[in-house]
Design a protein around this motif. Sequence first.
Motif, PDB file in Angstrom:
ATOM      1  N   PRO A  25       0.802  -1.228   0.000  1.00  0.00           N
ATOM      2  CA  PRO A  25       0.000   0.000   0.000  1.00  0.00           C
ATOM      3  C   PRO A  25       0.831   1.273   0.000  1.00  0.00           C
ATOM      4  N   SER A  26       2.142   1.182   0.207  1.00  0.00           N
ATOM      5  CA  SER A  26       2.967   2.390   0.172  1.00  0.00           C
ATOM      6  C   SER A  26       3.199   2.869  -1.260  1.00  0.00           C
ATOM      7  N   ILE A  27       2.940   2.015  -2.244  1.00  0.00           N
ATOM      8  CA  ILE A  27       3.130   2.398  -3.644  1.00  0.00           C
ATOM      9  C   ILE A  27       1.973   3.293  -4.062  1.00  0.00           C
ATOM     10  N   ARG A  28       2.301   4.467  -4.570  1.00  0.00           N
ATOM     11  CA  ARG A  28       1.309   5.420  -5.056  1.00  0.00           C
ATOM     12  C   ARG A  28       1.308   5.394  -6.581  1.00  0.00           C
ATOM     13  N   PHE A  29       0.128   5.246  -7.149  1.00  0.00           N
ATOM     14  CA  PHE A  29       0.010   5.201  -8.604  1.00  0.00           C
ATOM     15  C   PHE A  29       0.111   6.609  -9.185  1.00  0.00           C
ATOM     16  N   PRO A  30       0.743   6.737 -10.344  1.00  0.00           N
ATOM     17  CA  PRO A  30       0.785   8.049 -11.009  1.00  0.00           C
ATOM     18  C   PRO A  30      -0.584   8.367 -11.605  1.00  0.00           C
ATOM     19  N   GLU A  31      -0.772   9.612 -11.976  1.00  0.00           N
ATOM     20  CA  GLU A  31      -2.005  10.024 -12.650  1.00  0.00           C
ATOM     21  C   GLU A  31      -1.903   9.594 -14.114  1.00  0.00           C
ATOM     22  N   PHE A  32      -2.710   8.641 -14.505  1.00  0.00           N
ATOM     23  CA  PHE A  32      -2.644   8.115 -15.865  1.00  0.00           C
ATOM     24  C   PHE A  32      -3.282   9.041 -16.891  1.00  0.00           C
ATOM     25  N   PHE A  33      -4.090  10.004 -16.448  1.00  0.00           N
ATOM     26  CA  PHE A  33      -4.829  10.835 -17.384  1.00  0.00           C
ATOM     27  C   PHE A  33      -4.401  12.300 -17.339  1.00  0.00           C
ATOM     28  N   GLU A  34      -3.228  12.598 -16.761  1.00  0.00           N
ATOM     29  CA  GLU A  34      -2.729  13.970 -16.682  1.00  0.00           C
ATOM     30  C   GLU A  34      -2.404  14.543 -18.051  1.00  0.00           C
ATOM     31  N   GLN A  35      -1.908  13.721 -18.929  1.00  0.00           N
ATOM     32  CA  GLN A  35      -1.547  14.183 -20.260  1.00  0.00           C
ATOM     33  C   GLN A  35      -1.990  13.153 -21.287  1.00  0.00           C
ATOM     34  N   ALA A  36      -2.103  13.598 -22.514  1.00  0.00           N
ATOM     35  CA  ALA A  36      -2.549  12.717 -23.595  1.00  0.00           C
ATOM     36  C   ALA A  36      -1.486  11.650 -23.846  1.00  0.00           C
ATOM     37  N   PRO A  37      -1.907  10.402 -24.005  1.00  0.00           N
ATOM     38  CA  PRO A  37      -0.924   9.342 -24.256  1.00  0.00           C
ATOM     39  C   PRO A  37      -0.466   9.337 -25.706  1.00  0.00           C
ATOM     40  N   LEU A  38       0.700   8.771 -25.932  1.00  0.00           N
ATOM     41  CA  LEU A  38       1.193   8.534 -27.277  1.00  0.00           C
ATOM     42  C   LEU A  38       0.579   7.213 -27.703  1.00  0.00           C
ATOM     43  N   GLU A  39      -0.266   7.232 -28.717  1.00  0.00           N
ATOM     44  CA  GLU A  39      -0.985   6.019 -29.118  1.00  0.00           C
ATOM     45  C   GLU A  39      -0.216   5.240 -30.170  1.00  0.00           C
ATOM     46  N   VAL A  40      -0.095   3.953 -29.945  1.00  0.00           N
ATOM     47  CA  VAL A  40       0.510   3.071 -30.931  1.00  0.00           C
ATOM     48  C   VAL A  40      -0.478   2.957 -32.080  1.00  0.00           C
ATOM     49  N   GLY A  41       0.010   3.062 -33.280  1.00  0.00           N
ATOM     50  CA  GLY A  41      -0.871   2.993 -34.439  1.00  0.00           C
ATOM     51  C   GLY A  41      -1.078   4.349 -35.078  1.00  0.00           C
ATOM     52  N   ASP A  42      -0.817   5.415 -34.330  1.00  0.00           N
ATOM     53  CA  ASP A  42      -0.886   6.746 -34.922  1.00  0.00           C
ATOM     54  C   ASP A  42       0.268   6.898 -35.910  1.00  0.00           C
ATOM     55  N   ALA A  43       0.039   7.732 -36.921  1.00  0.00           N
ATOM     56  CA  ALA A  43       1.137   8.017 -37.844  1.00  0.00           C
ATOM     57  C   ALA A  43       2.214   8.753 -37.061  1.00  0.00           C
ATOM     58  N   GLY A  44       3.423   8.363 -37.250  1.00  0.00           N
ATOM     59  CA  GLY A  44       4.508   9.006 -36.523  1.00  0.00           C
ATOM     60  C   GLY A  44       5.679   8.075 -36.397  1.00  0.00           C
ATOM     61  N   PRO A  45       6.610   8.426 -35.521  1.00  0.00           N
ATOM     62  CA  PRO A  45       7.803   7.596 -35.390  1.00  0.00           C
ATOM     63  C   PRO A  45       7.469   6.261 -34.733  1.00  0.00           C
ATOM     64  N   PRO A  46       8.354   5.276 -34.948  1.00  0.00           N
ATOM     65  CA  PRO A  46       8.125   3.984 -34.299  1.00  0.00           C
ATOM     66  C   PRO A  46       8.229   4.125 -32.784  1.00  0.00           C
ATOM     67  N   LEU A  47       7.586   3.233 -32.072  1.00  0.00           N
ATOM     68  CA  LEU A  47       7.591   3.232 -30.616  1.00  0.00           C
ATOM     69  C   LEU A  47       8.522   2.130 -30.141  1.00  0.00           C
TER      70      LEU A  47
END
Length: 179
Positions: A25-47
């Motif tokens: 329980p000492s582990i605190r999760f980060p905010e997953f929705f603070e910023q837009a994620p980089l989506e795999v499948g979008d046109a752009g550089p490889p991930l």
Amino acid sequence: MLLGLAAIGCTRAIVATSVPVEDDPSIRFPEFFEQAPLEVGDAGPPLLLEGVVLQALTLAADDFLPEGRAELPCADRQASHVFRVIQRGEIIFVRIDEDPAACGRAHPGLDSGARYAISRDGRILRRVLDGMEPYTAPVDAGPFEKAEPGVSPSFDPRRPAPQPFLGPSDAGTPDAQAP
């Protein structure tokens, strides 16, 4: 029989995992929705995805949504979910959410996701299913009195109970106390 019927409705919550969960329980999760994620499948550089990150993602997906059962409902398939991954030092955080569009719906099921904290060596350090985290009162919720379970701290059996409000009657009945 009643227990069996109750278990059918909660299959995801009681699926046995082959990987032990440490539940730190000492582990605190980060905010997953603070910023837009980089989506795999979008046109752009490889991930670029490290093997340990893929291992953590696979471990979380297999723990939360085990494959191999015949004819899984759409909402219980890994392919019907979206996964967010954040790495902070030696811990890889994975957020799993139902993708309602994958099953032809507009809204996800209530409490249909999970969060995982997984070490780089493949141990699940913490797993929190949506709706299962204990409630904690907000810091600014005000002072609270401690009391034994089932006992109101402000109740004193030696004092008379407060009298109900004796104001105007409802439903248009003339009030006998009105001047």
